[in-house]
Write a protein that holds these residues in place. Structure first.
Motif, mmCIF file in Angstrom:
data_model
loop_
_atom_site.group_PDB
_atom_site.id
_atom_site.type_symbol
_atom_site.label_atom_id
_atom_site.label_comp_id
_atom_site.label_asym_id
_atom_site.label_seq_id
_atom_site.Cartn_x
_atom_site.Cartn_y
_atom_site.Cartn_z
ATOM 1 N N PHE A 1 0.778 -1.243 0.055
ATOM 2 C CA PHE A 1 0.089 -0.088 -0.018
ATOM 3 C C PHE A 1 0.925 1.309 0.036
ATOM 4 O O PHE A 1 0.525 2.478 0.377
ATOM 5 C CB PHE A 1 -0.886 -0.053 1.279
ATOM 6 C CG PHE A 1 -1.863 -1.336 1.192
ATOM 7 C CD1 PHE A 1 -3.144 -1.197 0.167
ATOM 8 C CD2 PHE A 1 -1.814 -2.026 2.278
ATOM 9 C CE1 PHE A 1 -3.733 -2.136 0.166
ATOM 10 C CE2 PHE A 1 -2.781 -3.086 2.204
ATOM 11 C CZ PHE A 1 -3.685 -3.188 1.169
ATOM 12 N N ASP A 2 2.099 1.201 -0.234
ATOM 13 C CA ASP A 2 3.054 2.133 -0.117
ATOM 14 C C ASP A 2 2.805 3.326 -1.153
ATOM 15 O O ASP A 2 3.047 4.556 -1.063
ATOM 16 C CB ASP A 2 4.627 1.914 -0.013
ATOM 17 C CG ASP A 2 4.745 1.044 1.051
ATOM 18 O OD1 ASP A 2 4.275 1.324 2.011
ATOM 19 O OD2 ASP A 2 5.727 0.199 1.167
ATOM 20 N N ASN A 3 2.438 2.688 -2.401
ATOM 21 C CA ASN A 3 2.160 3.567 -3.643
ATOM 22 C C ASN A 3 0.806 4.121 -3.869
ATOM 23 O O ASN A 3 0.500 4.279 -5.279
ATOM 24 C CB ASN A 3 3.089 3.119 -4.858
ATOM 25 C CG ASN A 3 4.519 3.359 -4.426
ATOM 26 O OD1 ASN A 3 5.258 4.150 -3.901
ATOM 27 N ND2 ASN A 3 5.104 2.067 -4.785
ATOM 28 N N VAL A 4 -0.089 4.376 -2.959
ATOM 29 C CA VAL A 4 -1.380 4.415 -3.413
ATOM 30 C C VAL A 4 -1.534 5.915 -3.209
ATOM 31 O O VAL A 4 -1.030 6.579 -2.057
ATOM 32 C CB VAL A 4 -2.495 3.506 -2.642
ATOM 33 C CG1 VAL A 4 -2.109 2.128 -3.143
ATOM 34 C CG2 VAL A 4 -2.286 3.682 -1.189
ATOM 35 N N GLU A 5 -2.704 6.288 -3.683
ATOM 36 C CA GLU A 5 -3.090 7.902 -3.464
ATOM 37 C C GLU A 5 -4.401 7.820 -2.723
ATOM 38 O O GLU A 5 -5.458 7.383 -3.230
ATOM 39 C CB GLU A 5 -3.195 8.636 -4.906
ATOM 40 C CG GLU A 5 -3.873 9.836 -4.725
ATOM 41 C CD GLU A 5 -3.827 10.496 -6.142
ATOM 42 O OE1 GLU A 5 -4.484 11.544 -5.853
ATOM 43 O OE2 GLU A 5 -3.658 10.084 -7.162
ATOM 44 N N VAL A 6 -4.312 8.450 -1.462
ATOM 45 C CA VAL A 6 -5.499 8.570 -0.740
ATOM 46 C C VAL A 6 -6.489 9.379 -1.145
ATOM 47 O O VAL A 6 -5.710 10.573 -1.418
ATOM 48 C CB VAL A 6 -5.168 8.640 0.817
ATOM 49 C CG1 VAL A 6 -6.462 9.056 1.584
ATOM 50 C CG2 VAL A 6 -4.228 7.583 1.457
ATOM 51 N N VAL A 7 -7.635 9.122 -1.505
ATOM 52 C CA VAL A 7 -8.420 10.245 -2.168
ATOM 53 C C VAL A 7 -9.661 10.730 -1.025
ATOM 54 O O VAL A 7 -10.200 11.803 -1.298
ATOM 55 C CB VAL A 7 -9.407 9.638 -3.331
ATOM 56 C CG1 VAL A 7 -8.455 9.062 -4.489
ATOM 57 C CG2 VAL A 7 -10.247 8.327 -2.869
ATOM 58 N N ALA A 8 -9.606 10.176 0.069
ATOM 59 C CA ALA A 8 -10.448 10.639 1.025
ATOM 60 C C ALA A 8 -9.945 10.194 2.537
ATOM 61 O O ALA A 8 -9.447 9.010 2.665
ATOM 62 C CB ALA A 8 -11.996 10.212 1.007
ATOM 63 N N ASP A 9 -10.027 10.888 3.446
ATOM 64 C CA ASP A 9 -9.308 10.461 4.756
ATOM 65 C C ASP A 9 -10.260 10.736 5.779
ATOM 66 O O ASP A 9 -11.268 11.756 5.716
ATOM 67 C CB ASP A 9 -8.243 11.272 5.075
ATOM 68 C CG ASP A 9 -7.073 10.463 6.111
ATOM 69 O OD1 ASP A 9 -7.650 9.370 6.675
ATOM 70 O OD2 ASP A 9 -6.141 11.083 6.423
ATOM 71 N N ASN A 10 -10.233 9.930 7.264
ATOM 72 C CA ASN A 10 -10.985 10.590 8.352
ATOM 73 C C ASN A 10 -12.617 10.435 7.935
ATOM 74 O O ASN A 10 -13.365 11.150 8.399
ATOM 75 C CB ASN A 10 -10.610 11.765 8.785
ATOM 76 C CG ASN A 10 -9.325 11.895 9.198
ATOM 77 O OD1 ASN A 10 -8.795 11.175 10.205
ATOM 78 N ND2 ASN A 10 -8.766 13.013 8.889
ATOM 79 N N LEU A 11 -12.823 9.111 6.982
ATOM 80 C CA LEU A 11 -14.143 8.973 6.967
ATOM 81 C C LEU A 11 -14.640 7.819 8.074
ATOM 82 O O LEU A 11 -13.955 7.203 8.564
ATOM 83 C CB LEU A 11 -14.329 8.266 5.490
ATOM 84 C CG LEU A 11 -14.005 9.020 4.436
ATOM 85 C CD1 LEU A 11 -13.955 8.021 3.074
ATOM 86 C CD2 LEU A 11 -14.795 10.217 4.279
ATOM 87 N N VAL A 12 -16.014 8.311 8.427
ATOM 88 C CA VAL A 12 -16.634 7.232 9.425
ATOM 89 C C VAL A 12 -17.323 6.225 9.006
ATOM 90 O O VAL A 12 -18.388 6.670 8.102
ATOM 91 C CB VAL A 12 -17.248 7.973 10.532
ATOM 92 C CG1 VAL A 12 -18.008 7.340 11.656
ATOM 93 C CG2 VAL A 12 -16.260 8.897 11.328
ATOM 94 N N GLY A 13 -17.118 5.059 8.987
ATOM 95 C CA GLY A 13 -18.180 4.111 8.375
ATOM 96 C C GLY A 13 -18.458 2.810 9.273
ATOM 97 O O GLY A 13 -18.016 2.774 10.425
ATOM 98 N N ILE A 14 -19.250 2.101 8.628
ATOM 99 C CA ILE A 14 -19.537 0.851 9.461
ATOM 100 C C ILE A 14 -19.353 -0.373 8.782
ATOM 101 O O ILE A 14 -19.680 -0.534 7.443
ATOM 102 C CB ILE A 14 -21.284 0.571 9.729
ATOM 103 C CG1 ILE A 14 -21.747 1.701 10.561
ATOM 104 C CG2 ILE A 14 -21.460 -0.664 10.798
ATOM 105 C CD1 ILE A 14 -21.413 1.971 12.052
ATOM 106 N N ILE A 15 -18.538 -1.439 9.267
ATOM 107 C CA ILE A 15 -18.116 -2.533 8.488
ATOM 108 C C ILE A 15 -19.511 -3.341 8.269
ATOM 109 O O ILE A 15 -20.178 -3.870 9.306
ATOM 110 C CB ILE A 15 -17.444 -3.549 9.337
ATOM 111 C CG1 ILE A 15 -15.859 -2.643 9.536
ATOM 112 C CG2 ILE A 15 -16.873 -4.745 8.695
ATOM 113 C CD1 ILE A 15 -14.727 -3.459 10.344
ATOM 114 N N LYS A 16 -19.957 -3.271 7.129
ATOM 115 C CA LYS A 16 -21.118 -3.879 6.893
ATOM 116 C C LYS A 16 -21.180 -5.406 6.417
ATOM 117 O O LYS A 16 -21.774 -6.257 6.948
ATOM 118 C CB LYS A 16 -21.596 -3.362 5.449
ATOM 119 C CG LYS A 16 -22.860 -3.700 4.701
ATOM 120 C CD LYS A 16 -23.201 -2.813 3.666
ATOM 121 C CE LYS A 16 -23.712 -3.509 2.519
ATOM 122 N NZ LYS A 16 -24.283 -2.622 1.405
#
Length: 110
Positions: free
Chosen positions: A41-56
């Motif tokens: 996962f070293d070369n991925v581009e984070v497109v959104a951070d600090n999202l809150v969700g539920i493991i569905k």
């Protein structure tokens, strides 16, 4: 920093969260299927951070699941993919804080 530092999924509540990358010093390492190569996962581009969700959903046999989040669903038309390398001790119904990148399939992934 590595992607693992960027995803730090934490359960909400109790004043202090437990981060999925073991940064609190109590991490137990990765759980789940061990077959197949480790994800990089070293070369991925984070497109959104600090999202809150539920493991569905999460299937330990297949090694993946999904995190439900309204922003991700609105932008990408579906839930965020959850890889077994990130789930650790979390389970279905747990609230988590996560970051999203676009995986090789063009889908949002935590």
């Amino acid at each position: 920093g590595s992607f693992m530092e960027g995803i730090m999924m934490a359960m909400k509540g109790g004043g202090k969260g437990k981060f999925m990358n073991g940064k609190d010093g109590k991490g137990k390492g990765k759980k789940g299927p061990t077959a197949g190569p480790a994800r990089n996962f070293d070369n991925v581009e984070v497109v959104a951070d600090n999202l809150v969700g539920i493991i569905k959903s999460f299937n330990p046999l297949s090694g993946y699941g999904f995190i439900e989040n309204a922003e991700v669903k609105a932008q990408y038309g579906g839930d965020a993919f959850l890889h077994h390398g990130q789930v650790e001790e979390f389970g279905i119904g747990d609230q988590v804080v996560f970051a999203v990148f676009i995986n090789e399939s063009g889908k949002p992934q935590a």
